[in-house]
Design a protein around this motif. Sequence first.
Motif, PDB file in Angstrom:
ATOM      1  N   ALA A   1       0.647  -1.264  -0.027  1.00 53.75           N
ATOM      2  CA  ALA A   1      -0.109  -0.201  -0.012  1.00 53.75           C
ATOM      3  C   ALA A   1       0.946   1.333  -0.113  1.00 53.75           C
ATOM      4  N   ASP A   2       2.074   1.266   0.570  1.00 50.01           N
ATOM      5  CA  ASP A   2       2.942   2.498   0.637  1.00 50.01           C
ATOM      6  C   ASP A   2       3.448   2.824  -0.836  1.00 50.01           C
ATOM      7  N   THR A   3       3.478   1.890  -1.618  1.00 44.94           N
ATOM      8  CA  THR A   3       3.726   2.334  -2.966  1.00 44.94           C
ATOM      9  C   THR A   3       2.632   2.846  -3.848  1.00 44.94           C
ATOM     10  N   HIS A   4       1.425   3.234  -3.052  1.00 44.94           N
ATOM     11  CA  HIS A   4       0.399   3.943  -3.719  1.00 44.94           C
ATOM     12  C   HIS A   4      -0.121   3.328  -5.069  1.00 44.94           C
ATOM     13  N   PRO A   5      -0.350   1.998  -5.130  1.00 43.90           N
ATOM     14  CA  PRO A   5      -0.745   1.383  -6.233  1.00 43.90           C
ATOM     15  C   PRO A   5      -1.833   2.202  -7.135  1.00 43.90           C
ATOM     16  N   ARG A   6      -1.966   2.045  -8.326  1.00 39.45           N
ATOM     17  CA  ARG A   6      -2.924   2.828  -9.172  1.00 39.45           C
ATOM     18  C   ARG A   6      -3.622   1.569  -9.825  1.00 39.45           C
ATOM     19  N   LEU A   7      -3.137   0.295  -9.615  1.00 38.51           N
ATOM     20  CA  LEU A   7      -4.007  -0.970  -9.915  1.00 38.51           C
ATOM     21  C   LEU A   7      -3.714  -1.819  -8.710  1.00 38.51           C
ATOM     22  N   THR A   8      -4.868  -2.284  -8.384  1.00 37.37           N
ATOM     23  CA  THR A   8      -4.668  -3.549  -7.333  1.00 37.37           C
ATOM     24  C   THR A   8      -5.126  -4.795  -8.029  1.00 37.37           C
ATOM     25  N   MET A   9      -4.443  -5.872  -7.395  1.00 34.05           N
ATOM     26  CA  MET A   9      -4.350  -7.392  -8.133  1.00 34.05           C
ATOM     27  C   MET A   9      -4.585  -8.112  -6.721  1.00 34.05           C
ATOM     28  N   ASP A  10      -5.856  -8.648  -6.374  1.00 38.31           N
ATOM     29  CA  ASP A  10      -6.036  -9.146  -5.020  1.00 38.31           C
ATOM     30  C   ASP A  10      -6.414 -10.616  -5.329  1.00 38.31           C
ATOM     31  N   ASP A  11      -6.102 -11.622  -4.425  1.00 39.29           N
ATOM     32  CA  ASP A  11      -6.713 -12.843  -4.284  1.00 39.29           C
ATOM     33  C   ASP A  11      -7.239 -12.992  -3.029  1.00 39.29           C
ATOM     34  N   GLY A  12      -8.499 -12.646  -2.733  1.00 39.46           N
ATOM     35  CA  GLY A  12      -9.180 -12.783  -1.424  1.00 39.46           C
ATOM     36  C   GLY A  12      -9.423 -11.241  -0.902  1.00 39.46           C
ATOM     37  N   CYS A  13      -9.664 -10.271  -1.668  1.00 39.89           N
ATOM     38  CA  CYS A  13      -9.477  -8.699  -1.077  1.00 39.89           C
ATOM     39  C   CYS A  13      -8.957  -8.305  -0.296  1.00 39.89           C
ATOM     40  N   ASP A  14      -8.045  -8.678   0.385  1.00 39.05           N
ATOM     41  CA  ASP A  14      -7.187  -8.080   1.606  1.00 39.05           C
ATOM     42  C   ASP A  14      -6.879  -6.721   1.331  1.00 39.05           C
ATOM     43  N   LEU A  15      -6.053  -6.688   0.129  1.00 33.34           N
ATOM     44  CA  LEU A  15      -5.523  -5.202  -0.362  1.00 33.34           C
ATOM     45  C   LEU A  15      -6.664  -4.205  -0.216  1.00 33.34           C
ATOM     46  N   VAL A  16      -7.787  -4.572  -0.864  1.00 26.64           N
ATOM     47  CA  VAL A  16      -8.745  -3.785  -1.450  1.00 26.64           C
ATOM     48  C   VAL A  16      -9.211  -3.245  -0.031  1.00 26.64           C
ATOM     49  N   SER A  17      -9.664  -3.929   0.836  1.00 23.57           N
ATOM     50  CA  SER A  17     -10.002  -3.901   2.099  1.00 23.57           C
ATOM     51  C   SER A  17      -9.196  -3.089   2.961  1.00 23.57           C
ATOM     52  N   LEU A  18      -8.086  -3.530   2.874  1.00 25.30           N
ATOM     53  CA  LEU A  18      -6.920  -2.545   3.694  1.00 25.30           C
ATOM     54  C   LEU A  18      -7.077  -1.161   3.344  1.00 25.30           C
ATOM     55  N   LEU A  19      -7.061  -0.905   1.920  1.00 26.67           N
ATOM     56  CA  LEU A  19      -7.102   0.493   1.319  1.00 26.67           C
ATOM     57  C   LEU A  19      -8.319   1.356   1.823  1.00 26.67           C
ATOM     58  N   HIS A  20      -9.218   0.520   1.716  1.00 24.91           N
ATOM     59  CA  HIS A  20     -10.622   1.088   1.969  1.00 24.91           C
ATOM     60  C   HIS A  20     -10.751   1.410   3.444  1.00 24.91           C
ATOM     61  N   SER A  21     -10.253   0.681   4.439  1.00 20.53           N
ATOM     62  CA  SER A  21     -10.668   0.706   5.843  1.00 20.53           C
ATOM     63  C   SER A  21      -9.455   1.632   6.501  1.00 20.53           C
ATOM     64  N   GLU A  22      -8.372   1.446   6.054  1.00 19.98           N
ATOM     65  CA  GLU A  22      -7.292   2.160   6.796  1.00 19.98           C
ATOM     66  C   GLU A  22      -6.629   3.250   5.877  1.00 19.98           C
ATOM     67  N   ARG A  23      -6.751   3.387   4.726  1.00 20.85           N
ATOM     68  CA  ARG A  23      -6.045   4.487   3.938  1.00 20.85           C
ATOM     69  C   ARG A  23      -7.144   4.942   3.017  1.00 20.85           C
ATOM     70  N   PRO A  24      -8.276   5.352   3.476  1.00 24.22           N
ATOM     71  CA  PRO A  24      -9.281   5.778   2.472  1.00 24.22           C
ATOM     72  C   PRO A  24      -8.767   6.987   1.626  1.00 24.22           C
TER      73      PRO A  24
END
Length: 429
Positions: A126-149
């Motif tokens: 997340a620190d790299t400020h992705p412009r595209l996320t590629m997830d297996d299980g939605c943990d990265l998307v979930s982290l961005l939405h919950s902790e780094r809105p």
Amino acid sequence: MTTADPTAGATAAHDVTDLGLAAAGVRRIEWAEREMPVLRLIRERFERDRPLDGLRVGACLHVTTETANLMRTLKAGGARVTLAASNPLSTQDDVAAALVAEYGIPTHARRGEDRDTYYAHLNAVADTHPRLTMDDGCDLVSLLHSERPEQVKQVLAGTEETTTGVIRLKAMAADFALGFPVVAVNEAQTKHLFDNRYGTGQSTVDGILRATNILLAGRKVVIAGYGWVGRGIASRMSGMGAHVAIVEVDPVRALEALMDGYQVMTAGDAAAWGDLFVTATGNLNVFRREHFAVMRDGAIMANSGHFDAELDLAALREMAEGHVKEVRTNVQEFDLGGKKVHLIAEGRLVNLGAAEGHPAAVMDMSFANQALSAEYVVQHHAELGKQVYVVPQAIDEEVARLKLAAIGIVLDEMTPEQRAYVSSWQHGT
Ligand SMILES: NC(=O)c1ccc[n+]([C@@H]2O[C@H](COP(=O)([O-])OP(=O)(O)OC[C@H]3O[C@@H](n4cnc5c(N)ncnc54)[C@H](O)[C@@H]3O)[C@@H](O)[C@H]2O)c1
């Protein structure tokens, strides 16, 4: 055969177990690549066209040989990829080392990492400020939405690999909580029909056998969930001579299981009947205290669903009152007083925890969909809403066409007469 990336200069950012394992990782990555002709063709085109030029990609995927080949493909397309594991137990440490040392791809993953390290690794991505996320299980998307809105609006789009991730994303979209479009790679036919069914079917059996070396012929195997994954496991188990019973909550799926030749039972009845239990529901506490209580001495349990939530492990630990020991690599024995039951790979995905995950030939199609979906969202993100999208049919068909061509299978085409026949309504009896 391919060589390591010559542009990999200074060591990429990383947290891996041992960079000294890189050479072994490269050998295995190249072995997998032989089975991934579709992804290789895409990589060659990406090298020429650079469709992802300069794009920061944050990936949260199982760190396996096949994923390494996907990372190389994205990099060839010009992407700047950073990778973290999507499960604490699925990382192959030699692959993680090779990604860093040989292919110059920042990787944060250690097999057996604890929960804090798992999330530290996701945060490094997340620190790299992705412009595209590629997830297996939605943990990265979930982290961005919950902790780094504040970072959510920087993301153009995402892709998601598995059923459980798609379910979570659809729930987010229904809540109007999803901040960018996501393409559900799992929904491609060339993904779930093959990866979930044949890939998980084979590799689940592989994980169970590597961990236990039990004979499957004649054994009573209970499979919870008759979705794509459950169907695959059931057919492979039955092919090896096991007696299979299915536990379902969906009446249509239960009927399908029955007519496919399996017994269908409640979890309660199956608990007393079975020798080996495999969960593949994407749901919570499918087998729990009352089921453990009636299981026979020597029963073995494994999970192939995405999260380690399908078996009520808290209840199992409580019932064993600390009498838990490792009896083989990846096998824990729980002494329940009067009987012992066994758990493989800590209840995490057994095919990745106790084996190598899906064979590369099947991941070829899943990851071809990932690479082509990444290219698609880069081109089309402005037209997409904050929703979950299926993989465009043209991509799905292209993947199937390329796979057949790579295997050397040629299909018939309809004759002009047949084409006219199937598109007209005048023909009858
Ligand atoms: N191990 C792997 O490598 C791997 C690969 C692909 C998918 N998965 C995961 O496997 C799981 C299943 O995926 P799928 O594609 O088969 O999903 P699916 O939706 O096709 O099937 C799940 C089935 O489980 C049933 N079910 C739900 N709750 C149940 C319960 N309490 N008891 C019995 N049955 C229940 C559903 O009715 C459904 O038929 C998901 O978590 C998915 O992410 C794992």
